[in-house]
Scaffold this motif. Structure first.
Motif, PDB file in Angstrom:
ATOM      1  N   ARG A  82       3.280   4.244   3.773  1.00  0.00           N
ATOM      2  CA  ARG A  82       3.727   3.221   2.827  1.00  0.00           C
ATOM      3  C   ARG A  82       4.026   1.937   3.582  1.00  0.00           C
ATOM      4  NH1 ARG A  82       7.887   0.417   0.858  1.00  0.00           N
ATOM      5  NH2 ARG A  82       7.917  -0.049  -1.383  1.00  0.00           N
TER       6      ARG A  82
ATOM      7  N   THR B 156      -2.666  11.186   2.501  1.00  0.00           N
ATOM      8  CA  THR B 156      -3.762  11.879   3.177  1.00  0.00           C
ATOM      9  C   THR B 156      -3.440  13.366   3.200  1.00  0.00           C
ATOM     10  OG1 THR B 156      -4.178   9.962   4.602  1.00  0.00           O
ATOM     11  CG2 THR B 156      -5.169  12.045   5.261  1.00  0.00           C
TER      12      THR B 156
ATOM     13  N   SER C 204       0.815  -1.208   0.000  1.00  0.00           N
ATOM     14  CA  SER C 204       0.000   0.000   0.000  1.00  0.00           C
ATOM     15  C   SER C 204       0.852   1.262   0.000  1.00  0.00           C
ATOM     16  CB  SER C 204      -0.916   0.009   1.227  1.00  0.00           C
ATOM     17  OG  SER C 204      -0.154   0.069   2.420  1.00  0.00           O
TER      18      SER C 204
ATOM     19  N   ARG D 231      -0.446   5.285   0.518  1.00  0.00           N
ATOM     20  CA  ARG D 231      -1.631   6.126   0.689  1.00  0.00           C
ATOM     21  C   ARG D 231      -1.222   7.540   1.079  1.00  0.00           C
ATOM     22  NH1 ARG D 231      -3.414   3.699   4.576  1.00  0.00           N
ATOM     23  NH2 ARG D 231      -3.135   5.198   6.268  1.00  0.00           N
TER      24      ARG D 231
ATOM     25  N   ASP E   3      -1.960   3.248  -6.690  1.00  0.00           N
ATOM     26  CA  ASP E   3      -1.789   1.880  -7.171  1.00  0.00           C
ATOM     27  C   ASP E   3      -0.655   1.819  -8.186  1.00  0.00           C
ATOM     28  OD1 ASP E   3      -4.013   0.934  -5.690  1.00  0.00           O
ATOM     29  OD2 ASP E   3      -5.368   1.657  -7.255  1.00  0.00           O
TER      30      ASP E   3
ATOM     31  N   GLN F 231       5.266   5.652   8.165  1.00  0.00           N
ATOM     32  CA  GLN F 231       4.517   6.895   8.052  1.00  0.00           C
ATOM     33  C   GLN F 231       5.450   8.090   7.943  1.00  0.00           C
ATOM     34  OE1 GLN F 231       1.978   6.862  11.504  1.00  0.00           O
ATOM     35  NE2 GLN F 231       0.700   5.214  10.715  1.00  0.00           N
TER      36      GLN F 231
ATOM     37  N   GLU G 223      -8.217  11.138   1.095  1.00  0.00           N
ATOM     38  CA  GLU G 223      -7.213  10.085   1.001  1.00  0.00           C
ATOM     39  C   GLU G 223      -7.123   9.600  -0.435  1.00  0.00           C
ATOM     40  OE1 GLU G 223      -7.429   8.006   5.437  1.00  0.00           O
ATOM     41  OE2 GLU G 223      -8.093   6.903   3.658  1.00  0.00           O
ATOM     42  N   LEU G 224      -5.906   9.289  -0.839  1.00  0.00           N
ATOM     43  CA  LEU G 224      -5.691   8.794  -2.197  1.00  0.00           C
ATOM     44  C   LEU G 224      -4.761   7.590  -2.135  1.00  0.00           C
ATOM     45  CD1 LEU G 224      -6.246   9.287  -5.206  1.00  0.00           C
ATOM     46  CD2 LEU G 224      -4.184  10.702  -5.261  1.00  0.00           C
ATOM     47  N   GLU G 225      -5.248   6.457  -2.584  1.00  0.00           N
ATOM     48  CA  GLU G 225      -4.437   5.241  -2.650  1.00  0.00           C
ATOM     49  C   GLU G 225      -3.723   5.231  -3.997  1.00  0.00           C
ATOM     50  OE1 GLU G 225      -3.041   2.076  -0.491  1.00  0.00           O
ATOM     51  OE2 GLU G 225      -4.782   3.231   0.140  1.00  0.00           O
TER      52      GLU G 225
ATOM     53  N   THR H 109      -4.767   9.443  11.278  1.00  0.00           N
ATOM     54  CA  THR H 109      -3.485   8.960  10.775  1.00  0.00           C
ATOM     55  C   THR H 109      -2.586   8.426  11.880  1.00  0.00           C
ATOM     56  OG1 THR H 109      -2.407  11.122  10.979  1.00  0.00           O
ATOM     57  CG2 THR H 109      -3.547  10.641   8.907  1.00  0.00           C
TER      58      THR H 109
END
Length: 308
Positions: free
Chosen positions: A28, A6, A2, A4, A303, A32, A299-301, A50
């Motif tokens: 990640r 924020t 992952s 992400r 990929d 953090q 939030e944005l993941e 978070t």
């Protein structure tokens, strides 16, 4: 694995009721990181869940809307009995000023805090499978941006082809995928390139902090998955943007297009636009389609481009 992002704070120099000053949180695979810490960042971290287990804090420059949250954040960590060290990265030539801010209340944290200066081209932080690179920006203070760049990943392993070549299922598959040739029972040697594809790119997130448009932003990383760029003003105030060392939404989009970015997040939005960022979005999308203005807490993941 992952990755992400924020958005804890997306306002310009003056906060609004909807937007906090600058702060970007990146998680990640359990680690953090925090990029900038404007006033109230600790509350945003509580509000959006978070947590405070950051290992590295990356400061782009020492204007208040990017650093005034640091003393309170450190004090909260201290109250929470933190023991793990924290490294704060800051532009070259600003360490003493940042130390003065960290210890302004004569309250030294009980955990280790190290301040490290970084400049254009430096690897600020190297971790397993990725690094954070500093790059020069163009603001009216000593400043840098940061790019989180993952290492290349191994190419895909072609199991079907390996079996066709007579490689038995088991440890020899792993050896080939690790780049080691294997010998079969009949003496045939199978080379990794026969069954392993080309290396695949990792993910990249670029954060400019406050800046005029620069080529360094384009050059720091190839085709970033996410570019987080200063977009303080719209184009009707381009002169004001230049004078105050910021960018317009259109200028940010032009940088994103030239950098072959996949997505563009427009941040550091001036309080003059209050809750209406429609013009920012329209202006940017006229140049770069996948542009947006994140709300605080968004939030944005990120990929992998190949979905794996």
């Amino acid at each position: 694995m992952s990755l992400r992002v924020t958005f804890l704070g997306t306002a310009g120099a003056i906060p609004t009721t909807e937007r906090n000053p600058s702060a970007i949180f990146v998680a990640r695979e359990g680690e953090q990181l925090l990029f900038d810490a404007g006033e109230g960042t600790q509350r945003q971290m509580m509000r959006f869940g978070t947590g405070f287990s950051i290992s590295q804090l990356f400061v782009t420059h020492l204007h208040g809307d990017h650093v005034l949250g640091i003393p309170g954040l450190l004090q909260t960590m201290d109250f929470n009995d933190r023991e793990d060290p924290l490294v704060i990265h800051t532009p070259r030539g600003t360490r003493r000023k940042l130390e003065s801010l960290v210890y302004a209340l004569d309250n030294r944290p009980s955990f280790p805090v190290r301040i490290a200066e970084v400049g254009d081209g430096d690897v600020a932080y190297r971790a397993d499978e990725y690094e954070v690179r500093a790059f020069g920006t163009d603001h009216d203070a000593r400043s840098v941006g940061y790019a989180l760049v993952e290492d290349e990943r191994k190419g895909r392993f072609d199991r079907e082809r390996a079996e066709e070549l007579g490689v038995p299922v088991g440890p020899k598959f792993s050896q080939l995928h690790e780049g080691q040739p294997v010998e079969l029972e009949d003496g045939t040697v199978v080379e990794p390139e026969q069954v392993v594809g080309e290396p695949r790119s990792g993910r990249t997130v670029v954060y400019t902090g406050d800046t005029r448009p620069t080529t360094a932003t384009i050059e720091v990383a190839e085709a970033p998955d996410l570019l987080v760029h200063d977009a303080t003003f719209t184009e009707d105030r381009a002169d004001r943007a230049t004078k105050t060392a910021h960018s317009t939404a259109r200028q940010a989009a032009e940088i994103a297009s030239r950098a072959n970015a996949k997505r563009l997040a427009l941040t550091h939005v001036s309080s003059r636009y209050a809750g209406n960022v429609a013009d920012h979005v329209a202006e940017a999308r006229s140049v770069f389609e996948d542009a947006f203005v994140p709300d605080d807490g968004a939030e944005l993941e990120i990929d992998h481009s190949d979905g794996e």
